[in-house]
Design a protein around this motif. Sequence first.
Motif, PDB file in Angstrom:
ATOM      1  N   TYR A 448       6.803   1.382  10.144  1.00 62.31           N
ATOM      2  CA  TYR A 448       8.011   0.925   9.478  1.00 62.31           C
ATOM      3  C   TYR A 448       9.124   1.934   9.738  1.00 62.31           C
ATOM      4  N   VAL A 500      11.231  -6.738   7.493  1.00 64.20           N
ATOM      5  CA  VAL A 500      10.301  -6.402   6.428  1.00 64.20           C
ATOM      6  C   VAL A 500       9.880  -7.610   5.601  1.00 64.20           C
ATOM      7  N   VAL A 530      13.280   3.482   1.972  1.00 67.14           N
ATOM      8  CA  VAL A 530      13.096   2.289   1.140  1.00 67.14           C
ATOM      9  C   VAL A 530      12.476   1.178   1.969  1.00 67.14           C
ATOM     10  N   GLY A 531      11.522   0.501   1.396  1.00 65.18           N
ATOM     11  CA  GLY A 531      10.780  -0.515   2.142  1.00 65.18           C
ATOM     12  C   GLY A 531       9.379  -0.071   2.493  1.00 65.18           C
ATOM     13  N   ALA A 533       7.296   1.241   0.529  1.00 67.86           N
ATOM     14  CA  ALA A 533       6.395   0.825  -0.548  1.00 67.86           C
ATOM     15  C   ALA A 533       5.982  -0.620  -0.384  1.00 67.86           C
ATOM     16  N   CYS A 534       6.922  -1.454   0.032  1.00 67.84           N
ATOM     17  CA  CYS A 534       6.576  -2.862   0.238  1.00 67.84           C
ATOM     18  C   CYS A 534       5.528  -2.998   1.325  1.00 67.84           C
ATOM     19  N   MET A 537       2.162  -1.806   0.120  1.00 66.76           N
ATOM     20  CA  MET A 537       1.577  -2.712  -0.848  1.00 66.76           C
ATOM     21  C   MET A 537       0.959  -3.930  -0.168  1.00 66.76           C
ATOM     22  N   VAL A 538       1.687  -4.496   0.772  1.00 72.14           N
ATOM     23  CA  VAL A 538       1.153  -5.668   1.469  1.00 72.14           C
ATOM     24  C   VAL A 538      -0.065  -5.276   2.294  1.00 72.14           C
ATOM     25  N   ALA A 541      -2.931  -5.132   0.063  1.00 65.59           N
ATOM     26  CA  ALA A 541      -3.403  -6.459  -0.327  1.00 65.59           C
ATOM     27  C   ALA A 541      -4.226  -7.106   0.773  1.00 65.59           C
ATOM     28  N   ASP A 562       8.530   6.352 -10.477  1.00 61.59           N
ATOM     29  CA  ASP A 562       9.082   5.178  -9.818  1.00 61.59           C
ATOM     30  C   ASP A 562      10.253   5.625  -8.967  1.00 61.59           C
ATOM     31  N   SER A 563      10.881   4.651  -8.363  1.00 58.41           N
ATOM     32  CA  SER A 563      11.917   5.002  -7.401  1.00 58.41           C
ATOM     33  C   SER A 563      13.270   5.198  -8.039  1.00 58.41           C
ATOM     34  N   ASP A 604      12.315   5.223  -1.501  1.00 64.09           N
ATOM     35  CA  ASP A 604      11.521   4.679  -2.592  1.00 64.09           C
ATOM     36  C   ASP A 604      10.192   5.410  -2.668  1.00 64.09           C
ATOM     37  N   PRO A 607       3.238   4.310  -4.598  1.00 63.58           N
ATOM     38  CA  PRO A 607       2.160   4.861  -5.407  1.00 63.58           C
ATOM     39  C   PRO A 607       0.985   5.296  -4.542  1.00 63.58           C
ATOM     40  N   ASP A 609      -2.128   4.911  -4.801  1.00 61.58           N
ATOM     41  CA  ASP A 609      -3.294   4.054  -4.544  1.00 61.58           C
ATOM     42  C   ASP A 609      -3.119   3.158  -3.347  1.00 61.58           C
ATOM     43  N   TYR A 610      -1.908   3.070  -2.831  1.00 59.78           N
ATOM     44  CA  TYR A 610      -1.748   2.280  -1.616  1.00 59.78           C
ATOM     45  C   TYR A 610      -2.000   3.097  -0.370  1.00 59.78           C
TER      46      TYR A 610
END
Lengths: 640, 351
Positions: A448, A500, A530-531, A533-534, A537-538, A541, A562-563, A604, A607, A609-610
Amino acid sequence: MDPRRTARTVSDPKVRQVGFFTPPPDHAISDPPRHHDPIQSPSQSSPPVNDRSPSDSSLSPVMIPPPRHHSDALLRTALQATSPTKPFSPSTRTVMIPPENKDLRSPGRKVVYGKSPSSFSGVKASSVPASELTTVSVVNLALGISVEGKILTAEEAGGASVEVQNDRRASSKPLKEKTSKAERRALQEAQRAAKAAAKAEGSKASSSASKVVTSENTKPIKATKPSSQKNDGSQVAASDKKGGDRAPEKDRKKDAPHPRMQYDDTSRVEKAKKRAVVKQTEARNRVELFRHLPQYEHGTQLPDLETKFFELDPMHPALYKVGLQYLSGDIYGGNARCIAMLQAFKEAIKDYSTPPEKTLIRDLTARISSYVSFLIECRPLSISMGNAIKFLKSRIAKLPLALSESEAKTTLMLDIDRFINEKIILADKVIVEHAVTKISDGDVLLTYGASSAVEMILLHAHELGKEFRVVVVDSHPKLEGQLLLRRLVRKGLSCTYTHVNAVSYIMHEVTRVFLGASSVLSNGTVYSRVGTACVAMVAHAFRVPVLVCCEAYKFHERVQLDSICSNELGNPDAISKVHGREEINYLDGLVNCENLQLLNLIYDATPSDYVSMVITDYGMVPPTSVPVIVREYRREHLWS
Amino acid sequence: MDAMAEFVVGNIVRRVLYIIREEDLSLTTAAMVGLNLSAVSDDEDDADRDDQPVLSATAIATASRNALHPPSLQTLLEDVPDSAAVQHTSSSGRDSEGKSKSADKSSRNRKLKHDVVEAMNELIQDVSTCHEPIVVRVEHIHQKYLFLEVILTFGSSRTVLQFLCVAKERKRSFLVLVAEGAPRYQGHLLAKELVTRGLQTTLITGSAVFAMISRVNMVIVGAYAVLANGGVIAPVGLNMVALAAQKYVVPFVVLAGSHKLCPLYPHNPEVLLNELRCPSELLDFGEFSDCLDFGSGIGASLLNVVNPTFDYVPPKLVSLFITDILWSISALLIQCGDAMHSPVSAITVSH
């Protein structure tokens, strides 16, 4: 933090020394002992030097700046005489280096640089087969167009800096021989007396100066004023983080990072504004949630600063240039910004000379602090820069009092070079070596944005002959991924490019995700563009492992949940306009409407755990090991 | 594959077919009832008494056979006489009734067409005003104690726009975060609409969704289509938003008119139920021509630009569906969807 731990001067067999435990610096041997040298007083410098300064300006002959400080001019001329003729690093792809080396009128117009590939300095002697380590920004560029034309890249640091030192010492010798030994001793005594007398008010002055500075800082780490005073043995100053030498008990609780200045506290903002070099107008339509972060109108500072280029006496031009480059976005990326700043500091230190009746340590620290506050006004510091500044200040604080000024400056410059080399360049090599073991044939790697570490990894793996595909995910408004994409495609990697929002679409064919980081915090949170984290996270998942590549000098003790509590706000107009697609202009004319707010976050927090693994120069560790590295290795290796 | 992406068109076609069949069936049922009555009125005639149960039995059997194997539209709308009528004439042999039956047939066809057209008009009406029953449900937005309720939305949806406007009319105070949906940037449109109507709006980038979601109270989005298992086909990027909402336990509400309910099941929805748009929205044409040689075969295969239109959101990420016929969790929605499209499960035989 933990006062029970004594200095590890004896190598503990349980602790692996990874090579950053350096012996005492060797450069002290090369310097002839000058313990009785008084602090050089510039008033003794010969007046004839003064006339030459205007003609000796290395700027464009059209612009003649007002004569600068005497010693600066002296040093500059000395260096001109022995100009290092080593040409610009040929490994740089210098397509973008403009021939208008002299045209410093428009530092802000060098917009293209940020997009040109350039190589990391200091690679030549590497054993890594990678021919070049690349970085997203223009480190060499910044250095090459340094004001005086001095070329002091990190790779030549070993050679040229010694060369320069010799020159400088040679030039400074005639001055020193003017004063006999007795005179020097008398001067020294007088200075000691003055120092003792002035200590109270001097320290108060510097403490207030740096206190304001620290209160202005958005990052807490640079408040190391007490470190300089701790050497004098007393001062318990305001609650500031110290540089890491042995702390008295009562200061242990002050190890906690100083809370950053909150910009919704108007009294402090007012105070900061008074000392500001850069005039900033606050942005309208500030997002309520982010009132605690500074947000200024973009685009207004640059012309203002350009006109003030020659008026800023206390500001070194190299610093000024770096600040302008930050402001315009020419230099970005944690490593690049840090290196550029350190190089500028090196220049500033080289040109520095102690004013009369002041000690080098304290005065230099105060001056560095003022430089730092200028840089903050241009653009808030990144965590990597903050750590580097903390290192520099601790180094200054640790200078033995007996060193002469030139020796001290030499020491500092060598320390800076060592920091850059070890913490950034070598660290990146180690990271690349570790990370390529995680890439196997047939992989589809997702990344990214544009991270210098990830780029090096991908290129190196490609050179090793591994077969893999890369997916580059990009986001509006910065579109940094396109730069990375360009460099990868040039080298022949097969790439997929997407934005993204489509990351869930593409994630089911991805095998690994490599991300870069601006910093990793002590609770394992990854603080990056920024981004990120997204994407993480995906990936989580879809059960795809996420590997974060980050040099250890970027780790930090603070934690963030948090951010929002700490971030940087970018230019809001960048959101309403889409670069390259003029038909997207729905928001024209609405920008001043009070109902509409535009939020352009820069960073951002992902976390922990990702994140599956963090790859650092200390090895590949889980994110929970980051505070361990900070605690165990920082203290000895960085600050010793 | 292009046809697959226009879910609503397919849905409406199915609805129309269903309407036609239903109208026909209701006419048949009415005719049967009429016959029963006329048969009952002649019950003095003993000869017919035996036939009555037989008559009604065959008629009912025919009706149910019709239900199982619905006659084709051509059969219904054009010429072929009803099998029930055929049965009737053959079994009873009453000329007067047969004659009246054939006379009835043509008028029956006309009536069928008339009914179908009426029903379709209703359908059009429903679709165009599908927002109204949805926007009534604004009780979900209420002002939090001391703070503004923050709502996140994505891209641009007319339903969501009307929903929020109605909420504002009802004097709820809230703050809207609009995520611009790259690469079409529909979020800009929605933000403009909201701002001109006086709502406090903040426009954020799609990448900042995770950063801001911790401060959001509710996510309200529109959908392109709702699938038979309750999954949602939505503008690209919504899966990311839904995952973030799940992590921070933020209710994820989907507003959809009932015409968006599809009987499709998502097997590999990213590929099969998706559409790839022009890559020039991401990278301009010719932008990479300096490092790629498109002339030779090698260069073109190096760079691949992916620009999907839709995203699939699995049903477990959706907290609530609000449609114009009911608001429900996805399980109920499945039954509702079935009811609209398949004639089998919806018919309750009228005896």
